[in-house]
Design an enzyme around this catalytic site. Structure first.
Site, PDB file in Angstrom:
ATOM      1  N   GLU A 290      -7.230   1.367  -1.522  1.00  0.00           N
ATOM      2  CA  GLU A 290      -6.723   0.277  -0.675  1.00  0.00           C
ATOM      3  C   GLU A 290      -6.177  -0.936  -1.428  1.00  0.00           C
ATOM      4  O   GLU A 290      -6.431  -2.071  -1.058  1.00  0.00           O
ATOM      5  CB  GLU A 290      -7.832  -0.156   0.306  1.00  0.00           C
ATOM      6  CG  GLU A 290      -8.233   0.963   1.240  1.00  0.00           C
ATOM      7  CD  GLU A 290      -9.412   0.630   2.146  1.00  0.00           C
ATOM      8  OE1 GLU A 290      -9.454   1.182   3.246  1.00  0.00           O
ATOM      9  OE2 GLU A 290     -10.285  -0.160   1.756  1.00  0.00           O
TER      10      GLU A 290
HETATM   11  C1  ACM Z   1     -12.422   3.749   1.510  1.00  0.00           C
HETATM   12  O1  ACM Z   1     -12.809   4.069   2.627  1.00  0.00           O
HETATM   13  N1  ACM Z   1     -11.668   2.688   1.342  1.00  0.00           N
HETATM   14  C2  ACM Z   1     -12.775   4.520   0.351  1.00  0.00           C
END
Ligand code: ACM
Length: 664
Positions: A290
């Protein structure tokens, strides 16, 4: 038993009584962990039997003989031979294992064969041959969003031992906190943790506690994103000037490490070197998830670095960062594991890819020759049912089409307990017992698929887990008591809460209402993710609706359904009384009003008592109310509403019973 062993031969005959005591013998490898596993077994058995179990001179001690073929290292490692044979007969318990870890797994199975008995306890006779389907069977615990004290981790490891999970993936840093003391970079924990961090000694204590249970500990230090807490003490690591503060909100944030700065890699080299000394496992998790690229896009120096290296986009930037970090890990003797964003064109073949974006990413990794594990489908924080998780197979979906040599790169999976909404008080109820169903998916043969069977065994293992130290069944009562105060109000809120479930998926994160400082003590926080009462109620509704061979619905099921509906209808008065003058119970009062309305509809449907007016109108109104009850209010849903809808749906619009006014 859960996970169900590969083969279980039920041996006829009465269970063997243990009240004469147990006599432990070990041959072959002499590993202290095996005798410890026996001791753990004993103390768990004692908690069931209510009497001390003699290990020495009982009258007729039952031999417990363990033969373990080879010693192996004292550190659990990926690919350990966990196979074992276990035989329980009237003349004793015999365990044969290839390694000490296999013997530890055998004791976990033996514990599940124990039953309480008038004389103390007894062990069911059986012959078991067993080995895991996947070598990597993990549980992620997020200690960053909410700090998890040492006792939480220990009881989690004890429960993992019971269901044969073998990797604790310890998520130790994120935007909301950096949770390990660093000697090299003390501002990481001093400035980045609110004082909630693990000392080096505590880390060693947990690693050793896990080791003794044959469980690996893989630490995760999530970079280059999810790093706000690092930047509070070391803003120079970030691609944008600070100052930074510990993030209190939840979600995905912009700050990220500067992939173009040499100092960043020198820092990571120092930190990885230090942490490699604390965490002996071969694998080291670097996160990688992310990174939204916004902070990089705003940084002139990052853009210059990108241009100089000819890196066309954020993905290429991250790939450059990942490659460099991987060489650092390698220099410290560690293999890298990362979330699926670490996948890139020339990723080293040793790197394990953890997919949280379904089988597609798993297949992408395995096709390139990288080992991989699956976590999508196993996110415990989403509050899905055990059946839903159980239906997800690492080798299902697209992965089923992988050629055999690539299939073997799929190492297993990990359940993930992200803790935005979990505290030390309620985390157990969010992990257990559902993680046991995931443990079975990862251990047992793929053909072990019956959901009905799974739930039957899950209920049994749930109690065994709590006897081994978890708090997942008791924590709800404690939290209810705090809301309801002393007296009978507690029982009425308990009856209510058993029929409810918390809202699913990311609704609570997306509401934006929460920070890491919000107390998690409301009705939604104490509910079990999956209502056992709702599941059993649905089975009864199905049973009463499905006529048997003789053409009758099940009368006992009908009686149980009626009793539950009456209970929810009548319980409301007590909840409303308790809520008078107690604002902590306002959400409970609202939920109870709705539940009681649903229950009245259910009784009308069950007894086919048409209220005055048109049956078609009644049905439309009833359906609409039940649909609304299934939508979250105060982040809570009426979990039994869908079963009541099924009752309503079966009632004929032109009911033959129009006009009857029988009281339910
Ligand atoms: C995640 O759920 N960002 C690994």
């Amino acid at each position: 038993m859960m996970p169900l062993p590969v083969t279980v031969e039920e041996v006829g005959g009465a269970p063997v009584a243990g009240d004469g005591g147990l006599a432990f013998r070990q041959s072959g490898c002499r590993d202290p962990r095996v005798e410890e596993a026996f001791s753990r077994f004993l103390s768990r058995v004692e908690s069931f039997s209510g009497t001390p179990v003699s290990t020495v001179a009982g009258e007729r001690p039952l031999p417990v003989a363990v033969e373990c073929e080879k010693g192996g290292g004292s550190l659990p490692a990926l690919g350990d031979d966990e196979a074992y044979d276990l035989s329980v007969s009237s003349s004793g318990v015999a365990i044969r294992a290839a390694s000490p870890v296999g013997a530890i797994r055998a004791f976990a199975t033996l514990y599940q064969l124990v039953e309480g008995a008038p004389s103390g306890f007894q062990i069911r006779l059986a012959r078991v041959t067993d080995r895991p389907r996947f070598p990597w069977r993990g549980l992620l615990v997020d200690s960053s969003r909410h700090f998890m004290p040492i006792p939480v981790l220990k009881r989690t490891l004890d429960a993992m031992d019971v269901v044969k999970l073998n990797v604790l993936h310890w998520h130790l840093s994120d935007d909301q906190g950096f949770r390990v003391a660093s000697r090299a970079f003390p501002r990481l924990h001093r400035a980045g943790s609110d004082g909630l961090f693990y000392s080096g000694d505590e880390v060693r204590e947990i690693v050793d506690y896990a080791r003794r249970r044959g469980i690996r500990v893989v630490p995760e230090f999530d970079v280059p994103g999810h790093t706000t807490a690092w930047f509070v003490g070391y803003p120079e690591l970030a691609s944008e000037a600070g100052p930074y503060r510990i993030e209190r909100k939840f979600g995905i944030f912009d700050p990220a490490m500067d992939p173009g700065k040499r100092e960043v890699y020198a820092f990571l080299d120092g930190l990885v070197g230090e942490m490699a000394g604390l965490f002996p496992d071969e694998y080291f998790h670097v996160g990688g998830d992310e990174v939204n690229g916004k902070a990089w896009g705003r940084s002139a120096s990052v853009r210059a670095f990108q241009a100089e290296r000819n890196l066309p986009d954020g993905g290429a930037l991250q790939a450059a960062f990942t490659s460099r970090l991987q060489r650092i890990l390698s220099a410290h003797g560690k293999k890298m594991i990362g979330w699926d964003e670490v996948l890139h064109g020339n990723l080293d073949r040793d790197v394990v890819v953890q997919s949280y974006r379904w089988h597609r990413k798993l297949v992408e990794a395995a096709s390139r020759g990288n080992p991989s594990i699956l976590s999508s489908g196993y996110y415990l924080d989403l509050m899905f049912s055990a059946a839903w998780h159980y239906g997800v197979d690492p080798l299902g979906e697209e992965a089923a089409t992988l050629p055999p040599e690539k299939r073997s790169l799929v190492l297993g999976g990990e359940a993930c307990m992200w803790t935005e909404f979990a505290t030390a008080e309620n985390i157990d109820a969010k992990i257990w017992p559902r993680a046991a169903a995931i443990a079975e998916r990862l251990w047992s043969p793929a053909s072990t698929r019956s959901v009905e069977e799974m739930y039957r065994r899950l209920a049994l293992v749930s109690v065994k887990l709590e006897a081994a130290g978890t708090t997942h069944l008791q924590s709800r009562a404690r939290m209810i008591r705090r809301l309801a105060g002393p007296g009978p109000a507690t029982r009425s809120v308990e009856i209510l809460s058993e029929a409810l479930e918390p809202v699913k998926e990311y609704a609570r994160v997306e509401s934006g209402r929460y920070t890491s400082e919000t107390p998690l003590t409301r009705l939604v926080d104490l509910l079990h993710p999956e209502s056992e009462v709702a599941r059993l109620f649905m089975l009864d509704v199905d049973a009463l609706m499905a006529p048997d061979a003789a053409g009758n619905g099940s009368a006992p099921a009908q009686q149980r359904v009626a009793r539950m509906l009456e209970l929810w209808r009548d319980n409301d008065e007590f909840v409303q009384d308790a809520a008078q003058g107690n604002p902590l119970l306002l959400e409970a009062a609202a939920a109870s009003t709705t539940l009681a309305a649903c229950a009245r509809i259910g009784l009308e449907a069950l007894h086919r008592v048409a209220p005055p007016g048109d049956r078609k109108v009644w049905k439309t109104d009833a359906t609409s109310l039940l649909e609304k009850a299934s939508l979250p209010r105060n982040e809570v849903v009426i979990a039994v509403a869908s079963a009541i809808r099924r009752l309503v749906e079966r009632t004929e619009e032109k009911s033959a019973l129009v006009g009857t006014a029988r009281e339910p």
